[in-house]
Design a protein around this motif. Sequence first.
Motif, PDB file in Angstrom:
ATOM      1  N   TYR A 162      72.376  54.208  45.669  1.00 31.43           N
ATOM      2  CA  TYR A 162      71.180  54.110  44.837  1.00 31.43           C
ATOM      3  C   TYR A 162      70.359  55.393  44.931  1.00 31.43           C
ATOM      4  N   TRP A 201      73.045  53.765  34.835  1.00 34.83           N
ATOM      5  CA  TRP A 201      73.575  52.964  35.936  1.00 34.83           C
ATOM      6  C   TRP A 201      75.073  53.261  36.055  1.00 34.83           C
ATOM      7  N   ILE A 249      69.116  53.503  32.330  1.00 32.92           N
ATOM      8  CA  ILE A 249      68.059  53.031  33.226  1.00 32.92           C
ATOM      9  C   ILE A 249      66.731  53.149  32.477  1.00 32.92           C
ATOM     10  N   PRO A 299      69.377  47.051  38.591  1.00 33.44           N
ATOM     11  CA  PRO A 299      69.628  46.892  37.147  1.00 33.44           C
ATOM     12  C   PRO A 299      69.298  45.488  36.656  1.00 33.44           C
ATOM     13  N   SER A 321      72.615  53.567  41.103  1.00 27.92           N
ATOM     14  CA  SER A 321      72.191  54.687  40.276  1.00 27.92           C
ATOM     15  C   SER A 321      72.419  56.014  40.994  1.00 27.92           C
TER      16      SER A 321
END
Lengths: 562, 316
Positions: free
Chosen positions: A106, A145, A151, A215, A237
């Motif tokens: 992430y 994503w 995003i 998400p 991400s």
Amino acid sequence: MTKDFLSDRLFSCENSGLGDFSALLGGNCKKMKKKLTGFTMLLLTLFLVLAACSNDKDTTDEGKNESAGQEKDGGTLTVAVSDNPQVMNPLYANDRITLTVQQALYAPLYFMEEGGEKNFILAESFEPSEDQKTWTLKLKENLKWHDGEPITADDLVYTFESILDENQNSSIRGSLIFNGEPLKVEKVDDLTVDLILPQVSAAFEGVLVDFFPIPKHVFENETDLMQSELNQNPIGSGPFKFKEYKSDEYIVLERFDEYFAGKPKLDQIVYRIVKDPNTANISLQNGEVNMRLVEPQDAQKLEGTGKLNLHTFPEGRLFYLAFNLESKAVQNKELRQAVAHAIDKEEMIQAAFVSDEFADPAASIFTPDTMYHTEDITTYNYNQDTAKKLLEEGGIEEGHTLKVIYANNNKIMESLALYTQQKLQEIGLKVDLTPMDPSAYGQKTLDMAATDYDISYGGYIMGSEPDVYKTLFQSDAAYNYGRYKNAEFDQLWEDAAVEVDKDAREALYKDIQETVAEDVPYLPLAYPQAILAVDKRFGGIDEAKPIPVTMVEDLSKIYEVE
Amino acid sequence: MKKVILKRFLNAIPLLFIISIIAFLLIKLAPGDPIQSFVTPDMNPDDVERMRKSLGLDQPIYMQYILWLQNILTGNFGYSIITKRPVLDMIIERIPATLGLMGASLLLSLIIAIPLGMITAVKKNTIFDRIANFFAYIGISIPGFWFGLMLIYVFSLQLGLLPSMGMRTVGTDSIWDVMKHGILPATVLAFQNISVYMRYIRSSTIRQLDEDYVQIQYAYGASKRHVLFNHVLRNVLLPVITIIGLSIPNLVGGAFITETVFSWPGLGLLGVTSIFSFDYPVIMAITLFSSVMLILGNLIADILYSVVDPRIRLRG
């Protein structure tokens, strides 16, 4: 930013082994000798000779092989971790392993650099309004994503709302509640949200360092985010995307080609779960593992193999000695100050951390990476005469007994306790040492009514935001290890949390650090260094920036050398 | 016989019940709490309490036990507190690793221990016997974790022949790769068993050699080899059946220490992990599973016994 606060738990994973392998061959053998027969000793000698012979060869071969090769595209970095990740969802990650994997999986909104500068990652900008109550958060364009979806602000709103939803039991919910009132989130456009605070908070920027959006399109229809099976296959991400996880074996992450900040250099990151620290060190030497945080005791030997580079950096941890102020034996302030004068921190560091390379003496309760950390406070130089004089002034009799407890699986704590015992006896105090089972120790130190011990030890990592520290120091805080109760002191923390003027805030936090230094409910001992051992076949570690807890900040910068 | 087996099964039920109560109490009495894995200092007490409630930890111990029992009786082993995955899934995925490792080590130890035990019995009190016995004592006394580390040190680091940990190389999925990873842990486990089994078989063989039927064979002029392999061996193998029967719980339960040293992803390692994190649904499931296997193993051993040796009758 209270990542691995429960330091005993962390240590229990890493220190529970047998310790140094050479100590096993040398030191501990003495104990075993009585049990074993002569023949075993012969066998042992054989092993030793074998080991010695090939060891020589290794060092001479590899010694010349410095890492000066060309940067290669692709490759796999294998990182050793000591346990399984728990729930792979940023809403629940709070143990070291999950946070480490999350760092690759992430991307955060921004990183906080030293000095409080923001290094924007997903966020384009983050600005407060005039009254400091509304913060406008804008995302960068064209972020994706791992499954290719964009995003957007909807994801941000969804993440904030999920954290605040009581039914989701997110472990970071508390940080978005201000004086009992939750934060409000409003979508402005596809990339922008407004965050509306119920009251001014100086700590807010620091809080969002730990914020990783999840998400919406993935989790939308789930009722229980914590229990959700989707966490087994996280969509993130960050620079690397999830590929495979086998519990107690490994986690494989793959390069995310569309990572907005540039394609990561490695193809794959593999986290191997290696429970035994001795086995992990051997794997590091034979190349099965390429990166691992190691203990000071092992550092020199590992460096001696010529295959590894050691990167040392501040771990962001403070090791402290806490007085239990519920116990009458340490309620005398002169006694506590005498203890402070009786301990030679430099010498103590040699005893507990092998070398002064691996820890710095500490004076403030804030670690140096925390904002408003200051050295300009009361310190206690090592002086046994001053200590004895203070004891006299405080009316402490010769042979006054202090009960010291520590967790029996933690080598550093044990050394600290033994050192304190010796030094306090030198100034005429009597010390009872009690090693305890780590869980029992944890419970005892958090039992606010316990009066049957006087001194305990611990180590915390609290991060850059000083406001977080108040959970350790306010009178009714759950983690008030010192049982320190001081109404004025409590108020200082409250004032500092809402003070937006930087200079005024700095002054308040200086007062706070000085109060503890002068009154000594806690005695700060050392700021240890973390030691990251990395295979010489890999470069770019400095660019990736080694940081506490998760090893490095940005894994996309690491590359394999040709 | 069917009656006897049925009776044994019925006897097992209260036994399992008692085991589960004791195990549950012991876990709950130990200092520590699974909530420690989730709590961070910036959580407010209400959030902690709510989380405790959602995990059912706010209930009194007897209620927690009853809830657990209710679930078990309907075949629901619950969810792991730490990983949130179904406990049954977690256990089932570990069984092949443990079964493979423990099976290999049992096989290895029997292959070595049976002939060695018989030879030492025949050559009782010779140099050979003494040396073998000496090794047996070493095998029993050497701590497994130490021996394991030694093997890793020599074979993985110095000689570079075998991997030091794990069950497979990432990205490969061949039997050969798994076997390569299994050699060292299986050797450690076998080394300890060999010593015990060898002593067992040795004394059993010595007893057999004194029997009349052996003396008569000799009197008729049968060769030593013939007597040993055609007559004595069969009788010696009887206690081996007991060994195998009693090894069944180990076979599926795994080895806590050895699996930890080698990071072998079996049930033993799962046990260690869950104990340290107070993940009691997992601990309870493993305890129950091992108990069932122990009872089953004993029963199977008894049945095989009566099949192999008709003199022995199963009595309920």
